[in-house]
Design a protein around this motif. Structure first.
Motif, PDB file in Angstrom:
ATOM      1  N   MET A 109      38.131  36.040  37.429  1.00  0.00           N
ATOM      2  CA  MET A 109      39.545  36.214  37.750  1.00  0.00           C
ATOM      3  C   MET A 109      40.171  34.900  38.209  1.00  0.00           C
ATOM      4  N   ASP A 137      42.186  32.464  40.633  1.00  0.00           N
ATOM      5  CA  ASP A 137      42.123  32.364  42.091  1.00  0.00           C
ATOM      6  C   ASP A 137      43.271  33.112  42.758  1.00  0.00           C
ATOM      7  N   ASP A 192      32.466  36.872  46.672  1.00  0.00           N
ATOM      8  CA  ASP A 192      32.171  35.950  45.579  1.00  0.00           C
ATOM      9  C   ASP A 192      30.717  36.053  45.146  1.00  0.00           C
ATOM     10  N   TRP A 241      34.545  39.530  38.665  1.00  0.00           N
ATOM     11  CA  TRP A 241      35.292  39.044  39.832  1.00  0.00           C
ATOM     12  C   TRP A 241      35.428  37.530  39.791  1.00  0.00           C
ATOM     13  N   ARG A 242      34.358  36.831  39.417  1.00  0.00           N
ATOM     14  CA  ARG A 242      34.381  35.378  39.384  1.00  0.00           C
ATOM     15  C   ARG A 242      35.274  34.863  38.265  1.00  0.00           C
ATOM     16  N   ARG A 264      42.609  36.827  42.662  1.00  0.00           N
ATOM     17  CA  ARG A 264      41.606  37.234  43.654  1.00  0.00           C
ATOM     18  C   ARG A 264      42.223  37.302  45.049  1.00  0.00           C
ATOM     19  N   ARG A 265      43.045  36.317  45.380  1.00  0.00           N
ATOM     20  CA  ARG A 265      43.687  36.340  46.701  1.00  0.00           C
ATOM     21  C   ARG A 265      44.654  37.512  46.815  1.00  0.00           C
ATOM     22  N   ASN A 317      42.562  40.580  47.370  1.00  0.00           N
ATOM     23  CA  ASN A 317      42.064  40.599  48.744  1.00  0.00           C
ATOM     24  C   ASN A 317      43.165  40.963  49.731  1.00  0.00           C
TER      25      ASN A 317
END
Length: 409
Positions: free
Chosen positions: A199, A201, A189, A196-197, A204-205, A208
């Motif tokens: 995107m 949530d 983050d 990236w920020r 992003r998960r 990841n």
């Protein structure tokens, strides 16, 4: 080791097997020796559900040798972990595009590790595999580009789906998974990374999770990379049967070195168990490097691990074991200058030695521990190490024993 087997070995030793220079081991030494072999299968890793899946290992092998995962398209995991060099690089310090201050460890038998890297900044093989993928001085890539590569390559995508299931929804949409983002592995983050920020949530998960699964596949491949049975293992197997005679591959000099290793050398205080490592961290007086720069070692490793999103007790672990080591992790002042005890299995093929590659030969390593010349502890040195005062013959014997810890190519 049964009392009968011990009695057989002691009887052999007393008889000398007809050789004037045969080495004898007392009961205490024998008990210490048999604890060092054989190396059992690696423990399960509940955090990686595919650790023992051959399909995952095949996918991981392809990823391990795929330079497209790097920013320059020329660096792969295998660049520094070269199978022709005992899965290391043979250099004093790692150089994946930018020079590191630390030596590249071999990845053989790493499935037995509790901590990874010299400073223990990862607590699983799959988390360790993720670090170089985004480290700017190694492969320098980013997780979004890497997961999009897997998704866009037909073979990789099919192999991934066979192991992990469907690809993340919308992964081909650049608005949801922007290719320009460059999140760092230990700071996903980063406020400077606007894409990236921006995107969602859940995206992003998903990114990841797929990134973690790439690491888990690579770890499944690495799990099968081992030193193999060594001359020492075969000697211990015979020793258990009462046959302690030296052989061409485990000579009298190696026997003398073994006697020093479990005896006066006290090497098993740290290089213990069948893995020939306690898996923990010690300040042996080598944190002070070139230009008197201090490498903080475990102290920084703990800080990095505590900040990581990829741990055995984190969101992307497949299951959280009760013994997940990060649960018991705490930052302590005496961790400054500590480095992990490396395994000695296969050590002859992994020169140069120590975390900064300062020694070129095993003899130099043994002399350092014998004399402690040049040791500069950082205020909390291990109390285990004292000068041994070995003569040159003993230095050679101990080095000969260490070379007998190498396996088959």
């Amino acid at each position: 080791m049964s009392r009968f087997a011990v009695a057989c070995v002691l009887a052999f030793a007393a008889a000398g097997a007809g050789a004037d220079d045969a080495v004898t081991f007392d009961a205490r030494e024998l008990r210490a020796i048999v604890r060092l072999s054989p190396l059992p299968p690696p423990p399960r890793d509940p955090s990686n559900a595919v650790a023992d899946d051959p399909r995952a290992a095949k996918l991981g092998e392809r990823l391990f040798f795929d330079a497209r995962l790097s920013a320059n398209g020329a660096t792969a995991c295998a660049t520094c972990h070269d199978p022709a060099r005992a899965w290391t690089d043979g250099k004093r310090s790692a150089d994946g595009g930018a020079r590191f201050a630390r030596n590249t460890p071999s990845i053989r038998d790493t499935a037995h590790n509790r901590w990874f890297y010299w400073d223990g900044r990862a607590d699983s093989a799959w988390a360790q595999a993720l670090g170089p993928l985004e480290n700017a001085r190694e492969m320098g890539g980013n997780r979004l580009a890497q997961i999009r590569l897997v998704a866009s390559d037909a073979r990789l995508a099919a192999d991934y789906a066979a192991v992990f299931g469907a690809l993340p929804d919308g992964i081909a949409d650049p608005r949801r998974f922007p290719p320009a983002a460059r999140p760092l592995v230990d700071a996903p983050d980063d406020p400077l990374d606007v894409a990236w920020r921006a995107m969602r949530d859940d995206d992003r998960r998903a990114a990841n999770r797929m990134f973690a699964e790439i690491g888990k596949a690579i770890a499944a491949f690495e799990r099968g990379i081992t030193v193999g049975e060594t001359p020492f293992d075969r000697y211990v197997a015979r020793l258990r049967q009462g046959d302690g005679a030296p052989t061409r591959e485990f000579t009298v000099a190696a026997q003398r070195g073994l006697k020093l290793f479990v005896g006066r050398g006290q090497c098993t205080l740290c290089h213990s168990g069948a893995g020939l490592s306690d898996g923990e961290f010690h300040d042996v007086g080598i944190a002070l490097g070139e230009n008197h720069r201090v490498d903080p070692g475990r102290h920084r490793g703990v800080l990095t691990l505590l900040a990581s999103g990829f741990t055995r007790a984190g969101e992307y672990a497949d299951a959280i074991a009760a013994d997940a080591p990060i649960r018991y992790l705490a930052l302590q002042s005496d961790q400054l200058g500590q480095f992990k005890t490396p395994t000695l299995r296969g050590v002859a093929g992994t020169a140069p030695y120590m975390h900064d590659g300062r020694f070129d030969t095993l003899e130099q390593v043994v002399r350092f521990y014998s004399t402690r010349v040049g040791a500069s502890p950082l205020g909390h040195p291990t109390t285990l190490l004292k000068p041994l005062g070995l003569n040159e013959g003993e230095v050679g014997d101990l080095a000969t024993f260490l070379r007998a810890l190498g396996g088959e190519r």
